[in-house]
Design a protein around this motif. Structure first.
Motif, PDB file in Angstrom:
ATOM      1  N   LEU A   1      27.396  33.231  80.231  1.00 43.16           N
ATOM      2  CA  LEU A   1      26.240  33.987  80.734  1.00 43.16           C
ATOM      3  C   LEU A   1      26.376  35.463  80.400  1.00 43.16           C
ATOM      4  CD1 LEU A   1      26.006  32.271  84.225  1.00 43.16           C
ATOM      5  CD2 LEU A   1      24.415  31.962  82.312  1.00 43.16           C
ATOM      6  N   GLY A   2      27.621  35.908  80.141  1.00 44.06           N
ATOM      7  CA  GLY A   2      27.891  37.323  79.904  1.00 44.06           C
ATOM      8  C   GLY A   2      26.992  37.943  78.851  1.00 44.06           C
ATOM      9  N   SER A   3      26.699  37.216  77.782  1.00 45.10           N
ATOM     10  CA  SER A   3      25.856  37.774  76.728  1.00 45.10           C
ATOM     11  C   SER A   3      24.390  37.380  76.876  1.00 45.10           C
ATOM     12  CB  SER A   3      26.337  37.304  75.356  1.00 45.10           C
ATOM     13  OG  SER A   3      27.613  37.802  75.112  1.00 45.10           O
ATOM     14  N   LEU A   4      24.117  36.428  77.753  1.00 42.16           N
ATOM     15  CA  LEU A   4      22.737  35.969  77.888  1.00 42.16           C
ATOM     16  C   LEU A   4      22.003  36.839  78.909  1.00 42.16           C
ATOM     17  CD1 LEU A   4      21.163  33.751  76.524  1.00 42.16           C
ATOM     18  CD2 LEU A   4      21.744  32.210  78.387  1.00 42.16           C
ATOM     19  N   ILE A   5      22.698  37.115  80.018  1.00 39.43           N
ATOM     20  CA  ILE A   5      22.100  37.960  81.049  1.00 39.43           C
ATOM     21  C   ILE A   5      22.392  39.420  80.678  1.00 39.43           C
ATOM     22  CG2 ILE A   5      22.340  38.622  83.478  1.00 39.43           C
ATOM     23  CD1 ILE A   5      22.835  35.651  84.102  1.00 39.43           C
ATOM     24  N   PRO A   6      21.368  40.286  80.673  1.00 36.72           N
ATOM     25  CA  PRO A   6      21.588  41.679  80.277  1.00 36.72           C
ATOM     26  C   PRO A   6      22.494  42.412  81.262  1.00 36.72           C
ATOM     27  CG  PRO A   6      19.348  41.350  81.124  1.00 36.72           C
ATOM     28  CD  PRO A   6      19.987  39.992  81.030  1.00 36.72           C
ATOM     29  N   PRO A   7      23.187  43.472  80.795  1.00 37.40           N
ATOM     30  CA  PRO A   7      23.221  43.994  79.422  1.00 37.40           C
ATOM     31  C   PRO A   7      23.992  43.072  78.480  1.00 37.40           C
ATOM     32  CG  PRO A   7      24.852  45.109  80.763  1.00 37.40           C
ATOM     33  CD  PRO A   7      24.074  44.236  81.703  1.00 37.40           C
ATOM     34  N   SER A   8      23.692  43.183  77.189  1.00 38.62           N
ATOM     35  CA  SER A   8      24.289  42.258  76.249  1.00 38.62           C
ATOM     36  C   SER A   8      24.429  42.888  74.877  1.00 38.62           C
ATOM     37  CB  SER A   8      23.401  41.017  76.160  1.00 38.62           C
ATOM     38  OG  SER A   8      23.697  40.289  75.005  1.00 38.62           O
TER      39      SER A   8
ATOM     40  N   PHE B   1      28.707  38.799  87.469  1.00 39.70           N
ATOM     41  CA  PHE B   1      29.564  39.622  86.616  1.00 39.70           C
ATOM     42  C   PHE B   1      28.859  39.924  85.293  1.00 39.70           C
ATOM     43  CE2 PHE B   1      33.313  40.993  84.355  1.00 39.70           C
ATOM     44  CZ  PHE B   1      34.060  41.576  85.355  1.00 39.70           C
ATOM     45  N   SER B   2      28.003  38.999  84.847  1.00 42.66           N
ATOM     46  CA  SER B   2      27.258  39.198  83.605  1.00 42.66           C
ATOM     47  C   SER B   2      26.374  40.432  83.675  1.00 42.66           C
ATOM     48  CB  SER B   2      26.387  37.983  83.305  1.00 42.66           C
ATOM     49  OG  SER B   2      27.178  36.848  83.152  1.00 42.66           O
ATOM     50  N   ALA B   3      25.973  40.781  84.902  1.00 41.23           N
ATOM     51  CA  ALA B   3      25.108  41.946  85.043  1.00 41.23           C
ATOM     52  C   ALA B   3      25.870  43.248  84.834  1.00 41.23           C
ATOM     53  CB  ALA B   3      24.436  41.940  86.415  1.00 41.23           C
ATOM     54  N   ILE B   4      27.218  43.196  84.825  1.00 33.94           N
ATOM     55  CA  ILE B   4      27.954  44.437  84.575  1.00 33.94           C
ATOM     56  C   ILE B   4      28.652  44.449  83.228  1.00 33.94           C
ATOM     57  CG2 ILE B   4      28.281  45.065  86.987  1.00 33.94           C
ATOM     58  CD1 ILE B   4      31.109  44.035  86.843  1.00 33.94           C
ATOM     59  N   THR B   5      28.740  43.333  82.545  1.00 34.76           N
ATOM     60  CA  THR B   5      29.394  43.377  81.244  1.00 34.76           C
ATOM     61  C   THR B   5      28.475  42.821  80.169  1.00 34.76           C
ATOM     62  OG1 THR B   5      31.229  42.593  79.891  1.00 34.76           O
ATOM     63  CG2 THR B   5      30.549  41.179  81.669  1.00 34.76           C
ATOM     64  N   GLY B   6      28.606  43.359  78.986  1.00 33.53           N
ATOM     65  CA  GLY B   6      27.788  42.906  77.871  1.00 33.53           C
ATOM     66  C   GLY B   6      28.484  41.868  77.025  1.00 33.53           C
ATOM     67  N   SER B   7      29.654  41.412  77.462  1.00 34.30           N
ATOM     68  CA  SER B   7      30.450  40.535  76.603  1.00 34.30           C
ATOM     69  C   SER B   7      30.868  39.276  77.344  1.00 34.30           C
ATOM     70  CB  SER B   7      31.689  41.304  76.123  1.00 34.30           C
ATOM     71  OG  SER B   7      32.784  40.440  75.982  1.00 34.30           O
TER      72      SER B   7
END
Ligand code: NA
Ligand code: NA
Lengths: 446, 339, 164
Positions: A164-171, A122-128
């Protein structure tokens, strides 16, 4: 009074109010408001003059929160929450968790591991991070609880996974950092990939060890599972796979931006649910109601937090700490250690964006004079800010999870569950700090 | 406190941008000059990055005394400084002409002064973005046909101008542009040279069409009126003097930075090059014409506020002509110094 | 009777919040589709989505308070004697009301001037600035009513405890 003193009293007052069961939003907001008032009324070297303070204090209390909640970028959070609730109401999440449970039956804590890996995806689709925790929490926690997972494991793993949301791009955080530090955003994104995956691996390891030591926290299915069962379960997941591919694909092909992905994701879930006959008006209304309820809870805390950042900015606390660190005359090694401690300390109280705005103008020049890589430092800072999202007393990701689970899980159990992961975070952080290659290696290919 | 300490006054300055780049350097310069020239009695205490006031809340916060001074963008504070916004309505790209005309306008025009008094804000000095250019990701744009079908991030008067040529426009905050161009959901953006560098857009886009259209001039520094009134006459005089010098200083820096950044981008930064292309005269002229017509929207707004819109517009246009003539006659002041 | 009316107002506020969230999603989707298919995104979409956040965040505040949804740290206070707990609950509500109430009042006070001057946000649609501030003030007012109601109930509840 000296603004710095007001700042220190403010932090203490916040802790006291929190202990007295004052709602978190109210504790942050009221301490910040009173603190701001005192700073304006009691200027250094002058008498206490309240007439100086009313207007600027009211101005900050009203205008900054209003400007904050009407920021377009933040709209992704309620929309991602809505997407999570819709997916739950339509039963898509049940499908995928049934498949995960059947396929990972032999793996200790398999469903929790799947949830954390899901957070990574999910981190790969959200920057937050907050959006990630909110959507994944709605998807994962009820299912884990249904399978008899312990409350602290179920909630703690998603709270930490959400970081992980902000660590894995986009961020969003890396973009902000890149602007402050004048560093390549592409390099920052790629630099965070290995540390992000390392964090993910560490969380998986924690779950594995946790469940090995306390098997009752993650019961395994006792029925016999046939291959046909497994294949059927997998086939049932096609809808959610379509959903995920549509959203991720849409971002990477360039049909919409990551900010827009939340709205598109919610619309796609709604459309799929209606077409497949798995959503009706009452389910849609239930999803809307829960989303609005949860958004309101989380954002009112964020409003208090936003005002608290203004308060801390006025106290000059961040610049006092950095100046003290800079002039302490200790070794470079110690200075870096103190900077890390400062981020952990501020992370206890403030939200990541607030800390970035308050500290980066001060810390980047220091790190730069040492000749350290600002790409590496960026990864270190974002990792520290992410840790701050789950540390007490103010941990926004934990509050997000709390807003999902309601009365079912006490706040303390979530912090308790996260504590296991924090122990390992120390090692992950040390690795990122002492092995810059973890961050820098991939950037050499750019 | 000793008498020296009692005399020292640090003005709280709210800056929404980071402490990097041309604008930040100019603020550091201002702080230093203020301290030097006031004999250490006046200085700035700058809060960077919008930790105190963001771009959207700066003008209101300044008016209410949250900060003594702040960088402000009036377009974010509807109705507060409408006269100031007239400076964005004429399509020309010269930094020095624009900034000096704006400075004189804001410090002498009756309507502008009246409005500042009402807003409790004393105008201090100006910034500029420099001329507007068009950044595109995949293909160079030199004619209207090239623009047809593209999705461009744009603001203000550029929205009708680009849409008239068949582009669709999107709005998004500057930090989002990188992502949008990178994944292709925007094909480009109206922009300024320093923004392309600061926001790393050269990493994701390949072309700049040098439109050299209008700059953002309704973008400057204000001082809280009460703060200004509380200064000694000497300090007020110093502040007035510094405001004009600051504006001239930023004009020179922005002019030079445009040339430098352009060269850097063509040379390549971290191996990312940007090719700079020229629009056809016809294409540029028609964009300028449509964008200039957008002044109608400002005039409507000014009239609603009870201003003589044509007179205010005329006053600013006359100042632009005045400084254009001065530049044509004498060149830029910094060129004169170096000769 | 009055309580039922308050419940109804809170529910309506919640429904409007729900509708706003749905509209936000529709605006994002509409804009992406409009841009992709017809080269025509929805004008001022970002502005309107941002403003709708007021409905989503502020309108449900009272409903959340009614459901005891606002998050607090309970671990320490829960161990204190009942009357102290009641006192703390009331303290918490008062502080919350003071904070949110101040915000509401200051924002509400801007409305008359903005309405009179016809102020609008810069953009194609010239969206006026005041309506969402009215919504904000309304959401805060309902929240304050709920707080007052809850405090009265807290006090009655503790009286009952004293009697029994
Ligand atoms: Na991400
Ligand atoms: Na924290």
């Amino acid at each position: 009074m000296d603004p710095l003193t007001v700042g220190i009293y403010g932090l203490i007052a916040t802790l006291v109010l929190l202990a007295l069961r004052v709602p978190i939003a109210a504790a942050l907001g009221s301490v910040a408001s009173v603190g701001i008032f005192i700073i304006f009324a009691w200027r250094p070297g002058a008498e206490f003059q309240p007439e100086w303070a009313w207007q600027p204090t009211f101005s900050l209390i009203a205008n900054n929160p209003y400007a904050f909640i009407t920021t377009y970028t933040l709209s992704t959070i309620p929309l991602f929450i809505f997407m999570g609730h819709l997916a739950y109401e339509a039963g898509f999440t049940t499908d995928i968790y049934r498949a995960a449970r059947l396929w990972l039956a032999r793996l200790k804590g398999g469903v929790a591991i799947a949830s954390v890996v899901g957070c990574g995806g999910f981190s790969a689709i959200t920057g937050s991070s907050v959006a990630c925790a909110a959507a994944m929490g709605r998807i994962a926690i009820p299912e884990m609880l249904r399978f008899g997972y312990s409350k602290s494991l179920a909630s703690g793993s998603v709270a930490i996974g959400g970081t992980l949301g902000s660590l894995i791009p986009p961020s969003v955080l890396f973009i902000l950092y890149g602007i402050f530090a004048e560093q390549s955003i592409a390099k920052l994104f790629i630099a965070a990939v290995i540390p992000g995956l390392l964090s993910l691996a560490a969380y998986v390891l924690v779950i594995y060890i946790w469940v090995s030591r306390r098997p009752q926290d993650a019961p395994v299915p006792d029925e016999e599972i046939s291959r046909a069962d497994k294949m059927r379960a997998l086939r049932d997941c096609w809808a959610i796979i379509v959903l995920f591919v549509a959203v991720v694909g849409g971002i990477y092909i360039g049909i919409f931006t990551p900010t827009e992905a939340a709205g598109i994701g919610a619309a796609t879930t709604l459309a799929l649910g209606l077409i497949l006959g798995r959503l009706n008006l009452s389910k849609i209304y239930a999803a809307l109601k829960e989303s609005v309820f949860q958004s309101s809870m989380v954002f009112v805390i964020a409003i208090g937090g936003k005002l608290f950042v203004n308060f801390i900015a006025l106290t000059g606390l961040a610049s006092e700490i950095t100046m003290w660190i800079e002039t302490s005359g200790v070794s470079v090694f110690m200075v870096m250690g103190l900077i890390v401690l400062m981020y952990i300390f501020l992370g206890m109280f403030l939200d990541p964006i607030g800390i970035i705005l308050l500290t980066l103008p001060l810390t980047i020049p220091i790190v730069e004079t040492f000749g350290f890589s600002l790409i590496w430092f960026g990864v270190v800072v974002i990792k520290l800010l992410e840790i701050g999202l789950v540390t007490p007393p103010i941990g926004l990701n934990v509050f997000v999870i709390k807003s999902i689970v309601g009365d079912k899980i006490p706040l303390e159990s979530i912090f308790g569950g996260v504590a296991w992961f924090l122990l390992v975070e120390v090692f992950v952080l040390a690795a990122i700090l002492f092995i810059p290659a973890l961050s820098l290696y991939l950037t050499t290919f750019l | 406190p000793t008498s020296a300490e009692a005399q020292m006054r640090e003005l709280r300055f709210a800056e929404f941008g980071p402490n990097r780049g041309t604008r930040a350097a100019a603020l550091e310069w201002l702080d230093q000059e203020m301290r030097d020239r006031s004999g250490g009695t006046l200085g700035l205490d700058i809060t960077w990055g919008g930790a105190l006031l963001g771009a959207k809340t700066a003008a209101q916060g300044l008016s209410d005394g949250v900060a003594d001074m702040a960088s402000i963008v009036p377009v974010y504070a509807p109705g507060q400084l409408v006269a100031y916004e007239v400076t964005d309505t004429i399509q020309f790209g010269d930094e020095w002409v624009g900034m000096m005309a704006t400075y004189e306008f804001m410090t002498t025009n009756e309507a502008a002064l009246e409005e500042q008094k009402k807003a409790n804000i004393k105008y201090f000095g100006n910034y500029t973005t420099g001329p507007t250019q068009l950044l595109t990701r995949e293909a160079p744009v030199t004619t209207a046909a090239d623009l047809d079908g593209l999705t461009i991030r744009a603001t203000g008067a550029f929205v009708p101008a680009l849409e008239a040529k068949g582009a669709s426009t999107v709005s998004m905050s500057q930090p989002k542009v990188y992502e949008a161009i990178s994944n292709g959901s925007a094909d480009g953006s109206t922009t300024y040279y320093y923004v392309v560098k600061a926001y790393k857009h050269y990493e994701v886009a390949n072309y700049i069409t040098e439109l050299n259209m209008g700059q953002v001039l309704a973008f400057g520094i204000g001082m809280n009126m009460n703060t200004y009134m509380s200064l000694t006459p000497d300090q007020q005089a110093l502040v007035d003097e510094l405001g004009r010098e600051f504006t001239a200083y930023v004009a020179e820096k922005m002019y030079n930075s445009r040339t430098d950044v352009k060269a850097e981008l063509q040379e390549g930064i971290d191996g990312h090059k940007i090719e700079i292309v020229q629009p056809t005269d016809e294409f540029r002229a028609s964009l300028v014409e449509i964008a200039n017509a957008d002044v109608a929207r400002w005039k409507e707004k000014a009239a609603e506020k009870g201003m003589d819109a044509d007179a205010v517009y005329g006053a600013f246009a006359a100042l632009v002509d005045k400084y254009t003539a001065e530049r044509d006659a004498n060149g830029y002041p910094w060129e004169a110094e170096s000769n | 009777m009055l309580l039922r009316l308050l419940d109804l107002i809170e529910n309506i506020a919640l429904w409007v919040g729900c509708a706003a969230l749905l509209i936000m999603g529709a605006l994002v989707t509409g804009s992406v589709l409009g841009r992709g298919l017809f080269n025509k995104p929805i004008p001022d979409d970002l502005l309107m989505i941002g403003l709708l956040m007021v409905c989503v965040i502020i309108l449900p505040l009272a409903y959340v308070e009614r459901s005891n949804g606002h998050i607090a740290v309970t671990v320490i206070a829960d161990r204190l004697p009942k009357p102290v707990q009641t006192a703390l609950t009331i303290l918490g509500r008062l502080i919350f009301a003071a904070f949110i109430g101040t915000m509401g009042v200051v924002i509400a006070r801007k409305v008359p001037k903005e309405f009179e001057q016809g102020l609008y946000y810069d953009g194609r649609l010239e969206v006026p600035t005041w309506p969402m501030k009215v919504v904000f003030a309304f959401g805060v007012a309902v929240f304050l009513l709920r707080i007052v109601t809850n405090i009265i109930q807290d006090l009655r509840g503790s009286d009952d405890d004293a009697v029994t």
